[in-house]
Enzyme design. Structure first.
Site, PDB file in Angstrom:
ATOM      1  CG  HIS A  99      36.666 -19.854 -22.584  1.00  0.00           C
ATOM      2  ND1 HIS A  99      37.584 -20.407 -21.548  1.00  0.00           N
ATOM      3  CD2 HIS A  99      37.468 -19.485 -23.403  1.00  0.00           C
ATOM      4  CE1 HIS A  99      38.864 -19.984 -22.103  1.00  0.00           C
ATOM      5  NE2 HIS A  99      38.774 -19.334 -23.196  1.00  0.00           N
ATOM      6  CB  CYS A 149      39.467 -22.215 -24.694  1.00  0.00           C
ATOM      7  SG  CYS A 149      41.250 -21.872 -24.619  1.00  0.00           S
ATOM      8  CD  GLN A 164      35.393 -12.885 -25.663  1.00  0.00           C
ATOM      9  OE1 GLN A 164      35.483 -11.966 -26.347  1.00  0.00           O
ATOM     10  NE2 GLN A 164      36.564 -13.670 -25.580  1.00  0.00           N
ATOM     11  CE  LYS A 180      39.058 -13.165 -22.812  1.00  0.00           C
ATOM     12  NZ  LYS A 180      39.996 -13.799 -23.687  1.00  0.00           N
ATOM     13  CG  ASP A 191      32.636 -16.261 -18.958  1.00  0.00           C
ATOM     14  OD1 ASP A 191      33.304 -15.126 -19.091  1.00  0.00           O
ATOM     15  OD2 ASP A 191      33.093 -17.466 -19.489  1.00  0.00           O
TER      16      ASP A 191
HETATM   17  N1  PMP Z   1      35.289 -16.882 -20.880  1.00  0.00           N
HETATM   18  C1  PMP Z   1      35.393 -16.608 -22.016  1.00  0.00           C
HETATM   19  C2  PMP Z   1      34.179 -16.486 -22.857  1.00  0.00           C
HETATM   20  C3  PMP Z   1      36.492 -16.176 -22.651  1.00  0.00           C
HETATM   21  O1  PMP Z   1      36.582 -15.770 -24.095  1.00  0.00           O
HETATM   22  C4  PMP Z   1      37.793 -16.236 -22.002  1.00  0.00           C
HETATM   23  C5  PMP Z   1      39.117 -15.873 -22.779  1.00  0.00           C
HETATM   24  N2  PMP Z   1      39.134 -16.604 -24.093  1.00  0.00           N
HETATM   25  C6  PMP Z   1      37.567 -16.665 -20.712  1.00  0.00           C
HETATM   26  C7  PMP Z   1      36.547 -17.160 -20.010  1.00  0.00           C
HETATM   27  C8  PMP Z   1      39.009 -16.928 -19.953  1.00  0.00           C
HETATM   28  O2  PMP Z   1      39.557 -15.511 -19.828  1.00  0.00           O
HETATM   29  P1  PMP Z   1      40.913 -15.561 -19.361  1.00  0.00           P
HETATM   30  O3  PMP Z   1      41.919 -16.461 -20.086  1.00  0.00           O
HETATM   31  O4  PMP Z   1      41.253 -14.295 -19.188  1.00  0.00           O
HETATM   32  O5  PMP Z   1      40.981 -16.027 -17.794  1.00  0.00           O
END
Ligand code: PMP
Length: 410
Positions: A126, A368, A207, A230, A204
């Site tokens: 991401h 993203c 997910q 999440k 990270d």
């Molecule tokens: N890493 C991953 C794999 C994600 O899916 C996301 C959110 N889509 C993020 C980081 C970033 O999370 P946040 O926008 O809640 O900071």
């Protein structure tokens, strides 16, 4: 005596008030869980109760109300630590995964990186796990190496091993579960290999936490981040787990109140432990909401969540097996409940708009993950992502609506 663990998606749904609302006049079928999860009544009540009964700024207050807020804040940190199998002295509150990754890049990585050192990322990251590393690479002269993703959505382990064996490799930052491909990376194995080369690993977990019950000590990562929103908790709260022994060498990411020991114009000393990384008034209600979410999850039979989400994925595939032009992106055998797809000749945004008209909430775009989109050769894809409150009925509605949408568009 504690209640037996349960798992019934139809019962679980009743705990989530939003799931009974309509979307464009149709029953809501919420399949955008990888973007954010919905909140159980218990979390909503905990936040409401916090503001009705316990709101005060934490740290330093001597009155009972301030103590109550402080105790709730501390209890949440402990609940999170217990849930992840680590110590509360290793849990730093942040705004979310993005802030967590930025913090680790600035507080941990930037001070140790030297010109020529290598930061290993993967093609499935991401943007939140790419851009902070590009920033510190720029400020330190370190270089970024990117592990390719293979056709099924798994990592090219051979290249990863080559990168890890390079004496310049210092950091590996990778997702536990891909928000696009659903790939569950074999992180324990990868971390063991990285550690054998002295490479620190940042995971990270944005997910993975909503789908898997994790024991971070067993996984062995040096850092782990996730976002509360999440994990059925409010937005604006997140967590960094940092191994205790790494904390003393980390520099503060932000300066201000609450992160100091002594301040004077001749010099300032910092608080010890995780407090050094929590400058300013924290999101106490968010932390309380996250604590409540974890309490809610403690009553759920988590291994069954994984099985259920995988079964929703299987049903989706079966129901859509006769849809011409359909491509699923990410087909690793053990993938999480994320169904990312394209239909030949149809723009994903058009699909999402027609699905929305039938009450079905999905997401389209680059998610993203622009480098991953470039790799798979599509500027945008559609994605349905499942949670434990989704049902076979949801999947049936999704599949029927998708087929109608494709018919209309082609
Ligand atoms: N890493 C991953 C794999 C994600 O899916 C996301 C959110 N889509 C993020 C980081 C970033 O999370 P946040 O926008 O809640 O900071």
């Amino acid at each position: 005596m504690s209640k037996p663990l349960t798992f019934d998606p139809y019962e679980i749904r009743k705990d989530f008030p939003i799931l009974s609302r309509k979307n464009r006049g149709k029953p809501l079928v919420y399949l955008d869980n990888a973007a954010t999860s919905q909140k159980p009544q218990m979390v909503i009540d905990a936040v409401k109760e916090y503001y009705e009964c316990n709101n005060s700024n934490v740290h330093r207050g001597v009155y009972e109300l301030a103590e109550d807020a402080e105790n709730l804040y501390r209890d949440s940190r402990q609940k999170i630590a217990n849930w992840l199998g680590v110590g509360s002295e290793e849990i730093i509150f942040t705004r979310g995964a993005t802030e967590g990754l930025n913090m680790i890049a600035r507080s941990f990585a930037e001070p140790i990186l030297k010109p020529g050192n290598q930061i290993i990322l993967t093609e499935m990251e991401h943007h939140a796990n790419i851009v902070p590393w590009q920033m510190v690479a720029q400020s330190t002269g370190a270089e970024i190496r990117v592990v390719p993703v293979l056709d099924d959505g798994s990592l090219d382990r051979e290249i990863l091993s080559q990168f890890l064996a390079n004496p310049q490799s210092t950091i590996l930052a990778l997702c536990h579960v891909s928000n696009v491909l659903g790939t569950v990376n074999p992180v324990k194995e990868i971390i063991e290999e990285a550690h054998s080369h002295g490479v620190k690993v940042i995971l990270d977990g944005a997910q993975s936490v909503p789908h898997l019950k994790l024991d971070l000590r067993n996984i062995g990562c040096d850092f782990f981040v996730f976002s509360g929103h999440k994990l059925f908790a409010p937005m604006g709260i997140g967590v960094v787990f940092a191994k205790k022994e790494l904390l003393p060498d980390m520099v503060p990411y932000q300066g201000g109140g609450d992160m100091i020991d002594q301040v004077s114009f001749s010099g300032t000393t910092y608080a010890s432990g995780v407090q050094r990384f929590e400058a300013g008034t924290p999101n106490v209600s968010g932390a309380v909401g996250l604590g409540a979410a974890i309490k809610y999850l403690e009553n759920i039979d988590f291994p069954k969540v994984d099985t259920h989400e995988k079964s929703l994925l299987k049903t989706t595939r079966e129901l859509l097996s006769d849809l011409r032009g359909l491509t699923e992106h990410g087909t690793t055998p053990n993938k999480a409940g994320v169904f990312c797809f394209t239909v030949a000749g149809v723009h994903p945004h058009d699909l999402a708009t027609l699905l929305d008209a039938e009450g079905v909430a999905t997401r389209t775009g680059h998610h993203c993950c622009q480098p991953l989109m470039q790799k798979i050769g599509y500027p945008a894809t559609a994605r349905a992502s499942f949670s434990f409150y989704n049902t076979e009925q949801d999947v049936q509605t999704f599949a029927d609506s998708l087929k109608r949408a494709v018919k209309l568009l082609l």
